[in-house]
Write an enzyme that holds these catalytic residues in place. Sequence first.
Site, mmCIF file in Angstrom:
data_model
loop_
_atom_site.group_PDB
_atom_site.id
_atom_site.type_symbol
_atom_site.label_atom_id
_atom_site.label_comp_id
_atom_site.label_asym_id
_atom_site.label_seq_id
_atom_site.Cartn_x
_atom_site.Cartn_y
_atom_site.Cartn_z
ATOM 1 N N HIS A 69 55.178 4.861 11.392
ATOM 2 C CA HIS A 69 53.936 5.592 11.618
ATOM 3 C C HIS A 69 52.761 4.648 11.794
ATOM 4 O O HIS A 69 51.925 4.846 12.665
ATOM 5 C CB HIS A 69 53.661 6.552 10.463
ATOM 6 C CG HIS A 69 52.468 7.411 10.707
ATOM 7 N ND1 HIS A 69 51.187 6.974 10.472
ATOM 8 C CD2 HIS A 69 52.373 8.665 11.202
ATOM 9 C CE1 HIS A 69 50.342 7.938 10.804
ATOM 10 N NE2 HIS A 69 51.047 8.983 11.248
ATOM 11 N N GLU B 189 49.390 -2.254 15.086
ATOM 12 C CA GLU B 189 49.845 -2.772 16.380
ATOM 13 C C GLU B 189 51.089 -3.626 16.184
ATOM 14 O O GLU B 189 51.272 -4.195 15.115
ATOM 15 C CB GLU B 189 48.729 -3.616 17.002
ATOM 16 C CG GLU B 189 47.479 -2.814 17.224
ATOM 17 C CD GLU B 189 46.595 -3.404 18.322
ATOM 18 O OE1 GLU B 189 46.513 -4.645 18.407
ATOM 19 O OE2 GLU B 189 46.015 -2.617 19.068
ATOM 20 N N LEU C 247 60.946 10.059 7.951
ATOM 21 C CA LEU C 247 61.833 10.857 7.104
ATOM 22 C C LEU C 247 61.901 12.316 7.525
ATOM 23 O O LEU C 247 62.910 12.970 7.318
ATOM 24 C CB LEU C 247 61.381 10.775 5.641
ATOM 25 C CG LEU C 247 61.622 9.414 4.987
ATOM 26 C CD1 LEU C 247 61.063 9.399 3.575
ATOM 27 C CD2 LEU C 247 63.106 9.073 4.976
#
Lengths: 129, 129
Positions: free
Chosen positions: B10, B48, B73
């Site tokens: 994420h 990044e 998840l």
Amino acid sequence: LIKYLLLIAHGSRRQGANDEIIRLAESIAGHADNGYDGVLPAFLEIAEPSISEGIKRCVELGAEHIVVMPYFLAAGNHVYKDIPGEIACAQAGAPEVKIEMSQYLGASEAMASLVLDCSRRVDQASTSS
Amino acid sequence: LIKYLLLIAHGSRRQGANDEIIRLAESIAGHADNGYDGVLPAFLEIAEPSISEGIKRCVELGAEHIVVMPYFLAAGNHVYKDIPGEIACAQAGAPEVKIEMSQYLGASEAMASLVLDCSRRVDQASTSS
């Protein structure tokens, strides 16, 4: 000692995500020789049961030893602060029960192997190398 | 075909969490017979390289087939919408490269076993059952 595993997920506004955790806890409970007398899910935020409710439920079911396992990939405040705080609070209210926190999921040494296995399952039919 | 694995997390405001992903990608790359010519990390948000930058980097390194693996998840919008969208966009810009998305981490059949293993690693020295 009667030993329970409490699987802690973050909790989501999407019930489908919470259902995944509930099913995972059921799946773990169904593993032969899993070492636990019971496996329950709980959620840090948003969804229910909360961690304190989850611990209370384990105790009601007879748990004398509860392992709280953070189902989190990253070691942030949730893993290092929030979950230990909830455990300390619950422990104060149930001093006769042994409550411990295990390693969080992302710290698992087997994670690299799991990612590799998972990466080999591609949705599309076309597979080649 | 030269095959790369792009591990998508994420992305976090805490660099420590992002570093965990970078180390995981390195660990996977170090696995003998992992089946990939290279393994790189990328991030959906905040950190990044981005997914498009990660795919571009794989192509620059000679990748002809890229497996994009969502290190998530739960199957939410990120897994079902955002990551496929990024892949479609990158695919349009590099039609000669085969880009596929694999199963996301949480869908792994081995997850129950991993959670059990992980739950057995308790921080405190006191362990009993």
